[in-house]
Design an enzyme around this catalytic site. Structure first.
Site, PDB file in Angstrom:
ATOM      1  N   THR A 235       0.807  -1.226   0.000  1.00 41.33           N
ATOM      2  CA  THR A 235       0.000   0.000   0.000  1.00 41.33           C
ATOM      3  C   THR A 235       0.840   1.277   0.000  1.00 41.33           C
ATOM      4  OG1 THR A 235      -0.150  -0.252   2.409  1.00 41.33           O
ATOM      5  CG2 THR A 235      -1.996  -1.066   1.093  1.00 41.33           C
ATOM      6  N   GLU A 236       2.151   1.159  -0.107  1.00 41.85           N
ATOM      7  CA  GLU A 236       3.011   2.335   0.024  1.00 41.85           C
ATOM      8  C   GLU A 236       2.659   3.438  -0.974  1.00 41.85           C
ATOM      9  OE1 GLU A 236       5.500  -1.087   1.673  1.00 41.85           O
ATOM     10  OE2 GLU A 236       4.078  -0.777   0.039  1.00 41.85           O
ATOM     11  N   VAL A 237       2.469   3.057  -2.252  1.00 37.58           N
ATOM     12  CA  VAL A 237       2.228   4.102  -3.254  1.00 37.58           C
ATOM     13  C   VAL A 237       0.945   4.874  -2.971  1.00 37.58           C
ATOM     14  CG1 VAL A 237       3.562   3.047  -5.109  1.00 37.58           C
ATOM     15  CG2 VAL A 237       1.160   2.390  -4.801  1.00 37.58           C
TER      16      VAL A 237
ATOM     17  N   ILE B  81      -0.029   5.972  -0.135  1.00 34.87           N
ATOM     18  CA  ILE B  81       0.181   7.041   0.851  1.00 34.87           C
ATOM     19  C   ILE B  81       1.373   7.917   0.470  1.00 34.87           C
ATOM     20  CG2 ILE B  81      -0.888   5.770   2.746  1.00 34.87           C
ATOM     21  CD1 ILE B  81       2.016   5.297   3.809  1.00 34.87           C
TER      22      ILE B  81
END
Length: 244
Positions: free
Chosen positions: A121-123, A125
């Site tokens: 889910t990094e991209v 945030i």
């Protein structure tokens, strides 16, 4: 407050991420306590293998956005898992997100129940899966990893096995892992340590080559204005400003 549970049975030390109210997010305190527990297990001749698992319905939600650890701390913990002279087995019965997938990548064997879900889910945030790439890029399928890194999509345990993030999955993860743990108990400790060195050599080469650069990248991205907007939007349960 204890954040890591510890139990032992027949030479297998089980370490449980135990902050379910925070979805076992990777805070500085949790990482420090886990690192200490791993150090103890590595030095204890009575420990033949380590199982890394969790309480609650989430293995780990990734970095604690309210109290994120220093990137150096996560880099150090991932390397510690890879270098530990005992096999480390991940046991997952819940959801895994972002940095939690780095923990899976650093383990030698990983199994999950069929109900587990996964996502980078990094991209979403405003950051990138930088530090966790150290154990993941040498071990996972590059084409599958590209899709999941770039889109942040949620995927299931079967896809995680296909991608190389998991070793196996099944309806009952303990039934899946029972023969694995029995096999480790049969193996000579010295032989296990040397065999693990063979298996992790390429991963450690990646740490030696790329750890400094990826740690610096992670620090830069987490301190950026884009990341502040992304993390604020996540905590406020709204879309970040870049969503179209």
């Amino acid at each position: 407050m204890t954040l890591i549970g510890r139990t032992r049975a027949r030479g297998v030390e089980t370490l449980s991420l135990d902050a379910p109210e925070r979805r076992n997010a990777l805070s500085a305190a949790l990482l420090a306590e886990l690192a200490g527990a791993l150090t103890d297990a590595g030095r204890d001749d009575g420990v033949r293998a380590v199982v890394l698992t969790h309480t609650g319905n989430t293995f780990s939600a990734g970095a604690d956005l309210r109290d994120p650890p220093a990137p150096e701390a996560l880099t150090g913990l991932l390397r510690q898992l890879v270098e530990l002279p005992k096999p480390v087995v991940a046991r997952v019965t819940g959801h895994v997100r972002a940095g939690g997938l780095g923990l899976l990548g650093a383990c030698d064997i990983a199994a999950a129940s069929d109900t587990a879900t996964f996502a980078f889910t990094e991209v979403r945030i405003g950051v990138a899966p930088a530090v966790i790439s150290l154990p993941l890029l040498p071990r996972a399928d590059p084409r599958a990893l590209a899709r999941h890194y770039l889109t942040g999509e949620r995927f299931d345990a079967a896809e995680a096995v296909r991608t190389g993030l998991l070793t196996a999955h099944g309806e009952d993860v303990d039934a899946v892992l029972a023969p694995v743990l029995d096999g480790l108990r049969w193996a000579a400790p010295e032989a296990l340590a040397e065999t693990k060195r063979l298996l992790t050599a390429r991963v450690l080469e990646t740490f030696d080559r790329d750890a400094a650069g990826l740690t610096a990248l992670s620090a830069r991205l987490f301190s950026s204005a884009i990341a502040r907007e992304g993390m604020t939007a996540f905590l406020e349960r709204r879309d970040p400003e870049w969503v179209v």
